[in-house]
Design an enzyme around this catalytic site. Sequence first.
Site, PDB file in Angstrom:
ATOM      1  N   GLU A 140      23.035   1.064   8.905  1.00  0.00           N
ATOM      2  CA  GLU A 140      23.249  -0.382   9.119  1.00  0.00           C
ATOM      3  C   GLU A 140      22.347  -0.943  10.217  1.00  0.00           C
ATOM      4  OE1 GLU A 140      25.839   1.784  10.351  1.00  0.00           O
ATOM      5  OE2 GLU A 140      25.979   2.230   8.217  1.00  0.00           O
TER       6      GLU A 140
ATOM      7  N   ARG B 225      13.404  -7.348   5.100  1.00  0.00           N
ATOM      8  CA  ARG B 225      14.760  -7.892   5.149  1.00  0.00           C
ATOM      9  C   ARG B 225      15.710  -6.844   5.712  1.00  0.00           C
ATOM     10  NH1 ARG B 225      16.646 -12.185   2.476  1.00  0.00           N
ATOM     11  NH2 ARG B 225      18.678 -11.218   2.291  1.00  0.00           N
TER      12      ARG B 225
ATOM     13  N   SER C 254       0.832  -1.212   0.000  1.00  0.00           N
ATOM     14  CA  SER C 254       0.000   0.000   0.000  1.00  0.00           C
ATOM     15  C   SER C 254       0.867   1.264   0.000  1.00  0.00           C
ATOM     16  CB  SER C 254      -0.979   0.007   1.180  1.00  0.00           C
ATOM     17  OG  SER C 254      -0.328   0.283   2.389  1.00  0.00           O
ATOM     18  N   ASN C 255       2.038   1.206   0.621  1.00  0.00           N
ATOM     19  CA  ASN C 255       2.916   2.388   0.567  1.00  0.00           C
ATOM     20  C   ASN C 255       3.475   2.598  -0.832  1.00  0.00           C
ATOM     21  OD1 ASN C 255       3.420   3.953   3.166  1.00  0.00           O
ATOM     22  ND2 ASN C 255       3.369   1.816   3.875  1.00  0.00           N
TER      23      ASN C 255
ATOM     24  N   HIS D 146       8.391   3.494   8.730  1.00  0.00           N
ATOM     25  CA  HIS D 146       8.178   2.607   9.878  1.00  0.00           C
ATOM     26  C   HIS D 146       6.956   3.078  10.662  1.00  0.00           C
ATOM     27  CE1 HIS D 146       9.219  -0.282  12.955  1.00  0.00           C
ATOM     28  NE2 HIS D 146       8.953   0.657  13.836  1.00  0.00           N
TER      29      HIS D 146
HETATM   30  C1  GRF Z   1       3.833  -0.496   6.776  1.00  0.00           C
HETATM   31  O1  GRF Z   1       3.158  -0.367   7.993  1.00  0.00           O
HETATM   32  C2  GRF Z   1       5.227   0.059   6.878  1.00  0.00           C
HETATM   33  O2  GRF Z   1       5.331   1.130   7.755  1.00  0.00           O
HETATM   34  C3  GRF Z   1       6.004  -1.126   7.414  1.00  0.00           C
HETATM   35  O3  GRF Z   1       5.447  -2.240   6.778  1.00  0.00           O
HETATM   36  C4  GRF Z   1       4.095  -1.955   6.409  1.00  0.00           C
HETATM   37  C5  GRF Z   1       3.999  -2.194   4.930  1.00  0.00           C
HETATM   38  O4  GRF Z   1       2.692  -2.009   4.449  1.00  0.00           O
HETATM   39  N1  GRF Z   1       7.422  -0.958   7.169  1.00  0.00           N
HETATM   40  P1  GRF Z   1       2.444  -1.930   2.869  1.00  0.00           P
HETATM   41  O5  GRF Z   1       3.040  -3.224   2.268  1.00  0.00           O
HETATM   42  O6  GRF Z   1       3.121  -0.716   2.358  1.00  0.00           O
HETATM   43  O7  GRF Z   1       0.969  -1.892   2.713  1.00  0.00           O
END
Ligand code: GRF
Length: 202
Positions: A143, A92, A14-15, A110
């Site tokens: 890192e 990862r 979704s991001n 995050h």
């Molecule tokens: C999001 O909550 C992001 O902050 C975290 O993992 C999730 C990924 O969601 N790192 P999407 O795959 O972007 O919907």
Amino acid sequence: MKKRIGVLLSGRGSNFEALAESVAAGRIPNAEIAVVISNREGAPGIQRAEARGIKTQVISSKGLEREVYDRQVAAVLDEHQVDVICLAGYMRLLSPFFVAKFLNRILNIHPSLLPSFPGLESQRQALEYGVKFAGCTVHFVDENLDAGPIILQATVPILDGDTEATLSEKILKEEHRIYSQAVNIVLEGKYKIEGRRVLRTG
Ligand code: GRF
């Protein structure tokens, strides 16, 4: 020339979709998503990218040492001449090789107000801790896990009735908003890094 964004993801995407939407709508001007790479076969984010006609590549990480794998990913990113790399639910850890190669060109989103609640299930961690505000962070990647200079953060209040699901939904909405803003700041180069601080210069 348009700036080129590479996206690394492992899941829902979704991001990624929010970034693609912002590029399409001109909220990230003069940019394009050059390639979307997943380490997981069948990641929904890859289907979303394909539906948008964006180039995708699945590079399976099974059985590969971290740096060996990262070198394969780096080769694809180089091939697509990316200016910036957006981690978007990429499950990862990156090797020191990869971080050094793309220093200050890798961004991560995050779902917590870092440095609180790094790692997995940050929304649940926030609820269980009892904090009254949660949120999300876009930061440069170094890192260490969920570390690196912070570009943008957004807060959401935690209400008594919130569950992990409702809180995650509220945070996700903010993630989608600030990730595009942060990518824009970085691509425009209107910032400088002083110690841990990312300062706006324009
Ligand atoms: C999001 O909550 C992001 O902050 C975290 O993992 C999730 C990924 O969601 N790192 P999407 O795959 O972007 O919907």
